[in-house]
Design a protein around this motif. Sequence first.
Motif, PDB file in Angstrom:
ATOM      1  N   ILE A 726       0.868  -1.183   0.000  1.00 19.07           N
ATOM      2  CA  ILE A 726       0.000   0.000   0.000  1.00 19.07           C
ATOM      3  C   ILE A 726       0.904   1.233   0.000  1.00 19.07           C
ATOM      4  N   GLY A 727       0.663   2.130  -0.947  1.00 21.67           N
ATOM      5  CA  GLY A 727       1.397   3.395  -0.986  1.00 21.67           C
ATOM      6  C   GLY A 727       2.798   3.300  -1.541  1.00 21.67           C
ATOM      7  N   ARG A 728       3.143   2.156  -2.097  1.00 25.48           N
ATOM      8  CA  ARG A 728       4.443   1.989  -2.742  1.00 25.48           C
ATOM      9  C   ARG A 728       4.456   0.651  -3.464  1.00 25.48           C
ATOM     10  N   ASP A 729       5.551   0.344  -4.157  1.00 24.56           N
ATOM     11  CA  ASP A 729       5.677  -0.948  -4.825  1.00 24.56           C
ATOM     12  C   ASP A 729       7.109  -1.421  -4.584  1.00 24.56           C
ATOM     13  N   MET A 730       7.313  -2.150  -3.490  1.00 19.14           N
ATOM     14  CA  MET A 730       8.681  -2.514  -3.113  1.00 19.14           C
ATOM     15  C   MET A 730       9.204  -3.675  -3.957  1.00 19.14           C
ATOM     16  N   LEU A 731      10.506  -3.899  -3.849  1.00 14.83           N
ATOM     17  CA  LEU A 731      11.216  -4.948  -4.593  1.00 14.83           C
ATOM     18  C   LEU A 731      11.045  -4.710  -6.093  1.00 14.83           C
ATOM     19  N   ARG A 732      10.485  -5.678  -6.812  1.00 15.93           N
ATOM     20  CA  ARG A 732      10.412  -5.481  -8.270  1.00 15.93           C
ATOM     21  C   ARG A 732       9.119  -4.738  -8.632  1.00 15.93           C
ATOM     22  N   PRO A 733       9.242  -3.636  -9.370  1.00 16.22           N
ATOM     23  CA  PRO A 733       8.044  -2.864  -9.718  1.00 16.22           C
ATOM     24  C   PRO A 733       7.152  -3.589 -10.718  1.00 16.22           C
ATOM     25  N   VAL A 734       5.841  -3.514 -10.504  1.00 16.53           N
ATOM     26  CA  VAL A 734       4.900  -4.127 -11.452  1.00 16.53           C
ATOM     27  C   VAL A 734       5.000  -3.416 -12.803  1.00 16.53           C
ATOM     28  N   SER A 735       5.090  -2.082 -12.752  1.00 13.93           N
ATOM     29  CA  SER A 735       5.119  -1.334 -14.009  1.00 13.93           C
ATOM     30  C   SER A 735       6.534  -0.857 -14.325  1.00 13.93           C
ATOM     31  N   PRO A 736       6.926  -0.940 -15.602  1.00 15.45           N
ATOM     32  CA  PRO A 736       8.226  -0.372 -15.976  1.00 15.45           C
ATOM     33  C   PRO A 736       8.126   1.139 -16.143  1.00 15.45           C
ATOM     34  N   ASP A 737       6.904   1.687 -15.978  1.00 11.65           N
ATOM     35  CA  ASP A 737       6.692   3.095 -16.334  1.00 11.65           C
ATOM     36  C   ASP A 737       6.666   4.060 -15.158  1.00 11.65           C
ATOM     37  N   TYR A 738       6.969   3.586 -13.967  1.00 14.52           N
ATOM     38  CA  TYR A 738       6.941   4.519 -12.832  1.00 14.52           C
ATOM     39  C   TYR A 738       7.929   5.662 -13.072  1.00 14.52           C
ATOM     40  N   GLY A 739       9.066   5.242 -13.581  1.00 18.45           N
ATOM     41  CA  GLY A 739      10.021   6.247 -14.038  1.00 18.45           C
ATOM     42  C   GLY A 739      10.931   6.830 -12.993  1.00 18.45           C
ATOM     43  N   LYS A 740      10.586   6.773 -11.713  1.00 19.95           N
ATOM     44  CA  LYS A 740      11.510   7.414 -10.778  1.00 19.95           C
ATOM     45  C   LYS A 740      11.368   6.880  -9.354  1.00 19.95           C
ATOM     46  N   GLY A 741      12.428   6.995  -8.635  1.00 16.86           N
ATOM     47  CA  GLY A 741      12.393   6.769  -7.189  1.00 16.86           C
ATOM     48  C   GLY A 741      12.221   5.321  -6.792  1.00 16.86           C
ATOM     49  N   LYS A 742      12.883   4.979  -5.694  1.00 14.88           N
ATOM     50  CA  LYS A 742      12.740   3.636  -5.161  1.00 14.88           C
ATOM     51  C   LYS A 742      11.280   3.427  -4.716  1.00 14.88           C
ATOM     52  N   ASP A 743      10.725   2.344  -5.081  1.00 14.64           N
ATOM     53  CA  ASP A 743       9.371   1.949  -4.673  1.00 14.64           C
ATOM     54  C   ASP A 743       8.260   2.807  -5.280  1.00 14.64           C
ATOM     55  N   PHE A 744       8.611   3.934  -5.888  1.00 14.40           N
ATOM     56  CA  PHE A 744       7.641   4.923  -6.367  1.00 14.40           C
ATOM     57  C   PHE A 744       6.586   5.170  -5.272  1.00 14.40           C
ATOM     58  N   LYS A 745       7.121   5.535  -4.126  1.00  8.06           N
ATOM     59  CA  LYS A 745       6.302   5.741  -2.931  1.00  8.06           C
ATOM     60  C   LYS A 745       5.354   6.922  -3.127  1.00  8.06           C
ATOM     61  N   PHE A 746       4.101   6.778  -2.723  1.00  9.74           N
ATOM     62  CA  PHE A 746       3.131   7.861  -2.902  1.00  9.74           C
ATOM     63  C   PHE A 746       3.515   9.035  -1.997  1.00  9.74           C
ATOM     64  N   SER A 747       3.589  10.229  -2.597  1.00  5.95           N
ATOM     65  CA  SER A 747       4.086  11.370  -1.823  1.00  5.95           C
ATOM     66  C   SER A 747       2.961  12.140  -1.117  1.00  5.95           C
ATOM     67  N   GLY A 748       1.721  11.698  -1.339  1.00  5.81           N
ATOM     68  CA  GLY A 748       0.605  12.350  -0.645  1.00  5.81           C
ATOM     69  C   GLY A 748       0.083  11.481   0.485  1.00  5.81           C
ATOM     70  N   LYS A 749      -1.151  11.785   0.885  1.00  5.30           N
ATOM     71  CA  LYS A 749      -1.751  11.030   1.995  1.00  5.30           C
ATOM     72  C   LYS A 749      -2.789  10.061   1.435  1.00  5.30           C
ATOM     73  N   ILE A 750      -2.705   8.823   1.887  1.00  2.00           N
ATOM     74  CA  ILE A 750      -3.757   7.854   1.551  1.00  2.00           C
ATOM     75  C   ILE A 750      -4.530   7.613   2.842  1.00  2.00           C
TER      76      ILE A 750
END
Length: 760
Positions: A726-750
């Motif tokens: 929840i709020g990120r995608d750790m280890l191997r990313p599902v999408s190759p299109d996140y484009g940036k940052g480890k885990d592509f962690k959500f920078s807002g509030k969920i």
Amino acid sequence: MKLPNKVSSLMKVTAVGSMVAASITTTALIGKEKTAIGSEKVEKPIKDEFTSPKEKPNIVYIVLDDAGFSDLGSYGSEIKTPNMDQLASDGLRYNNFHANPMCSPTRASLLTGRNHHSVGMGSVANFDLGPESHTQARIKPEAATSAEILKENGFSTFAVTKWHAAPLHEITPAGPFDNWPLGQGFERFYGFLESHTDQFAPELVYDNHMVEPPEKEDYHISVDFVDHAIQFVTDQVSVTPDKPFHLYLGFGATHSPIQVPEEYINMYKGVYDKGWDEIRKERFERQKEMGIIPQDTEFIPRDPEIKAWDSLSKEEQELYARFQEAYAGFMTHTDDQIGRFISRLKEMGELDNTMIVLVSDNGASRESSNGSISFLNYINGNPTETKDLIAVKDKIGGPEVRAAYPLGWAQVSSTPFKNYKQSLHNGGTRVPLIIHWPEGINEENRGEIRTQYHHVIDITPTVLDIIDVEVPETYQGIKQMPMHGTSMTYSFENSDVPTTRIRQYYSIYGSRAIVDGDWKAVTYHKQGEPYENDKWELYRMNDFTESNNLAEKYPDKIKELEKLWYEEAEKYDALPYEFETSQVRGYINPKAVNNRNQFAYYQGMEHIGTYAAPKIQNRSYTIMATIDRKEKKTDGVLVAHGDHLSGYTLYIKDDKLVYEYNLLGTVYKMVSKEKVPVGESTIQFEFQKTGNLQGKAFLMINGKQVGEVEMPKTFKATLAEEGLDIGRDMLRPVSPDYGKGKDFKFSGKINKVEYHLMND
Ligand SMILES: O=[N+]([O-])c1ccc(OS(=O)(=O)O)cc1
């Protein structure tokens, strides 16, 4: 037990609680110390801290995964395994030792000394059929593990291993933890809990919590495992040197995914160009030369499911050779790690006083048939086509795919036996076993081969015999079942004493077998076929390759053994024996954390294992997230389940909401037609089932539809190897299109992510 040297005189300790007395009697008294207890002065003996030996040897189980009988150099392989071979030449090698035919059942028997159905592990830990079943995916409390018994007897206990002995739906950051290693007698644990994990990006657990792998360019789990095993042992030997330890070191290797640093694959470039037919013959000849199989062993024909190597195209040959280069490299890499561990024991002066039991958990795996790049192809009954494998040939063995070798190489691993893991012919159960213990095995016996028939339930009873400990009648107030195994210590000194294990039943996935004295009866059940079609075969135990089926010649014997099989199966709680994976795969134990239709997950929750996540397969469902975007650049993953090979993800990027579902390479994707507003909003993904395993999906922002996609095919069984975030995608990313940052962690509030599942 009678032991050859000084250890025996130190091992007169019996039963729980007598360690203290024993250590006083066997410890040199070099002085006396006055200790104040209350107002009285009490005399306490002081040990010579540097010279007093341990009363008991350390006990180390090293477990290889899916390694076939012939895969080690000391069992006839061309694969370089010098460290394991050294253990064999300084210890004993068994050529008639049997595991259960699958992983969790073997681990349950190894740890408890009992038959796997009796302790509740009728099948792999993927199947929890409830407390009334023999298939509960856990070890019952009536069967204390070696760790529990040894801990009560003064040992420190550590596991650095694949576990696969807890229901997979219990792999969550909130437990329940009773069936995890720390709940089963191990004081420290580092490893993974499922059947396998990515070797370069594993889902790791440290004690009772998930951890991320260290960020290292050249990270590999086998190296990490041995680093931790060394750490645990170093800590223990440094701080409590007079305490023996029990370590369970079980590699993910050489189970798929076959993933290893490139230089190890390169070590085997060209070695397998001659193909599986030739290599199998070479291994067979070498086995005869080294005496690991008898001179009169029959060479069995190629499995009819396997194509002759010479009939393959050049491209196919190059493809399949690459699989085996990677497999061999993986084994050598594992051996290097074992070597590092042994060196450390030696450096600390602990090797001679350590009994190492090295074993494989079952025979070679046939689970990928044609070779594959994901275990999910097997689980979903979706074999990978050769052309798709050829397209990724150079990636085999590397991080981008999760390779499993084809049947042709599995038969090589099984040399000289018939069949594989999941079968009860020798290829499924007869595995390498090396016992190394310099202080317990006479010098003149070292390097010898032992031929006595034994089974994995015999290992822990052997250990208890060595340390002179009785099986506890109760453990933590629970009455214990007796050990089913028997000590093998008599065989340490003698190659020609007859075996003390006369009888053993086997049962897995509907297949059955029984060994009784000189006879073995076995029937293979093909999943999905009527049980009336199962044919019993009959062999003499000295028919090494089960080539001479005597069923027609001795019909009465077959009847007698079939009856005996029933009696034994009843005795060890293995009935009913019918087991169809297709029927039980979808079953969720009512007590499982994911046996619900509504879930609400909060931001910050740790990673959840794939089998503990909401089961969205073949039904309508919605995923709803309420979020707050502070600014236009607020982005990242809201929810993701899976990895680069399969799974789904819902994320915000460039102001748009994006959904992707990857079905092993077939990707359905939606990008919202409208922007996600800054501030609070409700995000919704909806899947409407329109037929079996198919449907239509929609994206909504604040109730307004902003995307749709047809999903004509979706996952039947497991949808991803990696779990849910929840709020990120750790280890191997599902999408190759996140484009940036480890885990592509959500920078807002969920605020929360809710799942609503339908029962359609
Ligand atoms: O069918 N399964 O779910 C399954 C089969 C094999 C398997 O491999 S094992 O090595 O863990 O036994 C794991 C899961």
